[in-house]
Write a protein that holds these residues in place. Structure first.
Motif, short mmCIF file in Angstrom:
data_model
loop_
_atom_site.label_atom_id
_atom_site.label_comp_id
_atom_site.label_asym_id
_atom_site.label_seq_id
_atom_site.Cartn_x
_atom_site.Cartn_y
_atom_site.Cartn_z
N LYS A 127 -5.76 5.00 2.11
CA LYS A 127 -5.28 3.89 1.29
C LYS A 127 -5.90 2.57 1.77
O LYS A 127 -6.27 1.72 0.96
N ARG A 157 -5.16 -3.50 -5.20
CA ARG A 157 -4.40 -2.25 -5.25
C ARG A 157 -3.47 -2.32 -6.45
O ARG A 157 -2.66 -3.22 -6.56
N LYS A 158 -3.63 -1.38 -7.35
CA LYS A 158 -2.79 -1.29 -8.56
C LYS A 158 -2.73 -2.63 -9.29
O LYS A 158 -1.66 -3.10 -9.67
N LEU A 208 0.83 -1.21 0.00
CA LEU A 208 0.00 0.00 0.00
C LEU A 208 0.86 1.27 0.00
O LEU A 208 0.33 2.37 0.02
N GLN A 210 -9.47 2.60 0.67
CA GLN A 210 -9.51 2.38 -0.78
C GLN A 210 -9.30 0.90 -1.11
O GLN A 210 -9.91 0.37 -2.02
N LEU A 211 -8.42 0.24 -0.36
CA LEU A 211 -8.19 -1.19 -0.57
C LEU A 211 -9.49 -1.96 -0.39
O LEU A 211 -9.81 -2.85 -1.18
#
Length: 186
Positions: free
Chosen positions: A79, A90-91, A48, A82-83
């Motif tokens: 973050k 993530r990404k 993260l 958002q996860l």
């Protein structure tokens, strides 16, 4: 004379208890074979891109004043929210199983008349005539991470209202969520 060891009949009343996350953390630490903060730094915080954290996890009387809490910046709290908003991704990489995200944010009990998942409060806030559903991680003093799936929104609050009610819910309902009311019911 029989002694009732329960405050309430088991399974009828939920109460928030800091001992539960401490117990889970201790189990993870034992299974991982390393300090919880080291395990989290490697498997959660590094992916993260969280570097500025403090987690002195000592589940013993020496840590009773902060109950093994993790300290993050508001940006890093976002973050984490958002996860969960992205179902553990993530990404492009799956950091947490999507099934775990769903399970942990589903209701499993009711605490203080609020549905509760696995360490997530399942709350709604009303902004005008619109009700917005969220799940929220809440820490003492007003440290909160709200995830509003229907809005694709993460809101973080911090505060210093330790051991008292935080005004975060009212502030979000009054100043953040009304911006979304024009989009219709959520």
């Amino acid at each position: 004379m029989a002694i009732n060891r329960w405050v309430d009949t088991p399974g009828t009343v939920g109460r928030h208890n800091s001992g539960n996350p401490i117990t889970v953390g201790y189990i993870i630490q034992q299974k991982a074979g390393m300090p919880l903060s080291t395990y989290a730094a490697k498997n959660l915080f590094a992916p993260l891109q969280i570097q500025d954290f403090r987690w002195d996890f000592r589940p013993d009387p020496s840590n009773e004043n902060n109950y093994c809490q993790v300290f993050l910046t508001p940006r890093d709290m976002a973050k984490f929210g958002q996860l969960f908003l992205q179902n553990g991704r993530r990404k492009g990489k799956q950091l947490l199983p999507a099934a775990w995200v769903r399970e942990s944010t589903a209701p499993h009990s009711v605490v203080q008349n609020i549905p509760y998942g696995y360490f997530w409060w399942l709350k709604y806030l009303d902004a005008g005539n619109t009700r917005y559903y969220s799940f929220a991680a809440q820490g003492n003093g007003g440290q909160k991470i709200y995830v509003f799936r229907s809005l694709d929104l993460v809101v973080v609050t911090t505060g210093a209202n330790f051991n008292s009610k935080s005004p975060a819910d009212e502030l979000i309902a009054k100043f953040v969520l009304p911006a979304f009311n024009k989009k219709g019911p959520q």
